[in-house]
Design a protein around this motif. Sequence first.
Motif, PDB file in Angstrom:
ATOM      1  N   ASP A   1       0.869  -1.173   0.000  1.00 12.35           N
ATOM      2  CA  ASP A   1       0.000   0.000   0.000  1.00 12.35           C
ATOM      3  C   ASP A   1       0.908   1.226   0.000  1.00 12.35           C
ATOM      4  N   PRO A   2       0.894   2.044  -1.047  1.00 15.35           N
ATOM      5  CA  PRO A   2       1.804   3.189  -1.118  1.00 15.35           C
ATOM      6  C   PRO A   2       1.557   4.242  -0.037  1.00 15.35           C
ATOM      7  N   GLU A   3       0.409   4.190   0.605  1.00 14.27           N
ATOM      8  CA  GLU A   3       0.099   5.143   1.680  1.00 14.27           C
ATOM      9  C   GLU A   3       0.844   4.806   2.971  1.00 14.27           C
ATOM     10  N   VAL A   4       1.277   3.561   3.127  1.00 12.25           N
ATOM     11  CA  VAL A   4       1.930   3.127   4.364  1.00 12.25           C
ATOM     12  C   VAL A   4       3.348   3.685   4.420  1.00 12.25           C
ATOM     13  N   ALA A   5       3.621   4.465   5.477  1.00  7.45           N
ATOM     14  CA  ALA A   5       4.946   5.055   5.659  1.00  7.45           C
ATOM     15  C   ALA A   5       5.752   4.321   6.721  1.00  7.45           C
ATOM     16  N   VAL A   6       5.085   3.836   7.747  1.00  8.16           N
ATOM     17  CA  VAL A   6       5.761   3.148   8.843  1.00  8.16           C
ATOM     18  C   VAL A   6       4.799   2.124   9.429  1.00  8.16           C
ATOM     19  N   VAL A   7       5.359   1.043   9.948  1.00 10.64           N
ATOM     20  CA  VAL A   7       4.565  -0.024  10.556  1.00 10.64           C
ATOM     21  C   VAL A   7       5.111  -0.282  11.947  1.00 10.64           C
ATOM     22  N   HIS A   8       4.213  -0.316  12.928  1.00 11.04           N
ATOM     23  CA  HIS A   8       4.595  -0.697  14.287  1.00 11.04           C
ATOM     24  C   HIS A   8       4.218  -2.157  14.499  1.00 11.04           C
ATOM     25  N   VAL A   9       5.162  -2.921  14.981  1.00 12.39           N
ATOM     26  CA  VAL A   9       4.926  -4.314  15.313  1.00 12.39           C
ATOM     27  C   VAL A   9       4.604  -4.350  16.800  1.00 12.39           C
ATOM     28  N   ARG A  10       3.458  -4.942  17.134  1.00 15.79           N
ATOM     29  CA  ARG A  10       2.951  -4.922  18.510  1.00 15.79           C
ATOM     30  C   ARG A  10       2.520  -6.312  18.953  1.00 15.79           C
ATOM     31  N   ALA A  11       2.495  -6.480  20.269  1.00 11.11           N
ATOM     32  CA  ALA A  11       1.989  -7.713  20.855  1.00 11.11           C
ATOM     33  C   ALA A  11       0.478  -7.776  20.685  1.00 11.11           C
ATOM     34  N   ILE A  12      -0.048  -8.958  20.502  1.00  8.28           N
ATOM     35  CA  ILE A  12      -1.496  -9.144  20.409  1.00  8.28           C
ATOM     36  C   ILE A  12      -2.122  -8.995  21.799  1.00  8.28           C
ATOM     37  N   GLU A  13      -1.509  -9.627  22.799  1.00 13.28           N
ATOM     38  CA  GLU A  13      -2.112  -9.713  24.123  1.00 13.28           C
ATOM     39  C   GLU A  13      -2.334  -8.363  24.783  1.00 13.28           C
ATOM     40  N   PHE A  14      -1.320  -7.495  24.760  1.00 12.19           N
ATOM     41  CA  PHE A  14      -1.391  -6.237  25.488  1.00 12.19           C
ATOM     42  C   PHE A  14      -1.272  -5.014  24.581  1.00 12.19           C
ATOM     43  N   GLY A  15      -0.971  -5.217  23.323  1.00  9.42           N
ATOM     44  CA  GLY A  15      -0.811  -4.101  22.401  1.00  9.42           C
ATOM     45  C   GLY A  15       0.524  -3.392  22.537  1.00  9.42           C
ATOM     46  N   CYS A  16       1.438  -3.965  23.303  1.00  2.00           N
ATOM     47  CA  CYS A  16       2.729  -3.325  23.554  1.00  2.00           C
ATOM     48  C   CYS A  16       3.541  -3.180  22.268  1.00  2.00           C
ATOM     49  N   PHE A  17       4.210  -2.045  22.158  1.00  2.00           N
ATOM     50  CA  PHE A  17       5.102  -1.773  21.041  1.00  2.00           C
ATOM     51  C   PHE A  17       6.325  -2.686  21.123  1.00  2.00           C
ATOM     52  N   HIS A  18       6.691  -3.285  19.994  1.00  2.00           N
ATOM     53  CA  HIS A  18       7.899  -4.110  19.933  1.00  2.00           C
ATOM     54  C   HIS A  18       8.997  -3.406  19.142  1.00  2.00           C
ATOM     55  N   PHE A  19       8.690  -3.025  17.902  1.00  2.00           N
ATOM     56  CA  PHE A  19       9.652  -2.323  17.059  1.00  2.00           C
ATOM     57  C   PHE A  19       8.915  -1.763  15.861  1.00  2.00           C
ATOM     58  N   GLU A  20       9.630  -0.992  15.043  1.00  2.00           N
ATOM     59  CA  GLU A  20       8.988  -0.445  13.859  1.00  2.00           C
ATOM     60  C   GLU A  20       9.712  -0.905  12.605  1.00  2.00           C
ATOM     61  N   ALA A  21       8.987  -0.835  11.507  1.00  2.00           N
ATOM     62  CA  ALA A  21       9.558  -1.106  10.189  1.00  2.00           C
ATOM     63  C   ALA A  21       9.303   0.137   9.343  1.00  2.00           C
TER      64      ALA A  21
END
Length: 157
Positions: free
Chosen positions: A134-154
């Motif tokens: 999707d050309p609109e996507v500039a950054v992606v945050h990878v998060r935990a399912i259980e708590f929504g915690c941030f893990h890292f970005e792409a």
Amino acid sequence: MGYEIRAIDAETVGALLDRDDAGREPRVFVAEEAGAPLRCCLGKAEAGERIALLSYAPLRRWAAERGVDPGAYDEQGPVFVHAGDCPGAKPGWPEAHTAHRMLRAYAADGHILGGRHLAAGDDPDTTLREVFEDPEVAVVHVRAIEFGCFHFEARRD
């Protein structure tokens, strides 16, 4: 189309160890047991390692680099980091992050576009590349399912 996996960099960790993104002093301690998920190197803490628990606002920092306002999507949450020397993250998808994850996509203006579930066993590289189709996507945050915690970005590279 490529992307770069980004842990919290050493400069940011240094600033957060002084005062976190919630304006508080971080909680620094020695890990009694192994396993705390470290966001500075994307590994797991070892027992006896000095680590910190602090508040981090990943989208706020990304948006500030670009001069955009993330608005209501500017959230902060708890992360663990090394409280001293850190080896940094190795390139590519971290082995410690192969469980279920949520890939949360953001546009260049800092607003959320949507999310994509990454099931355990799915190929993270393929799934992430599909999100970046999707050309609109500039950054992606990878998060935990259980708590929504941030893990890292792409980020696109």
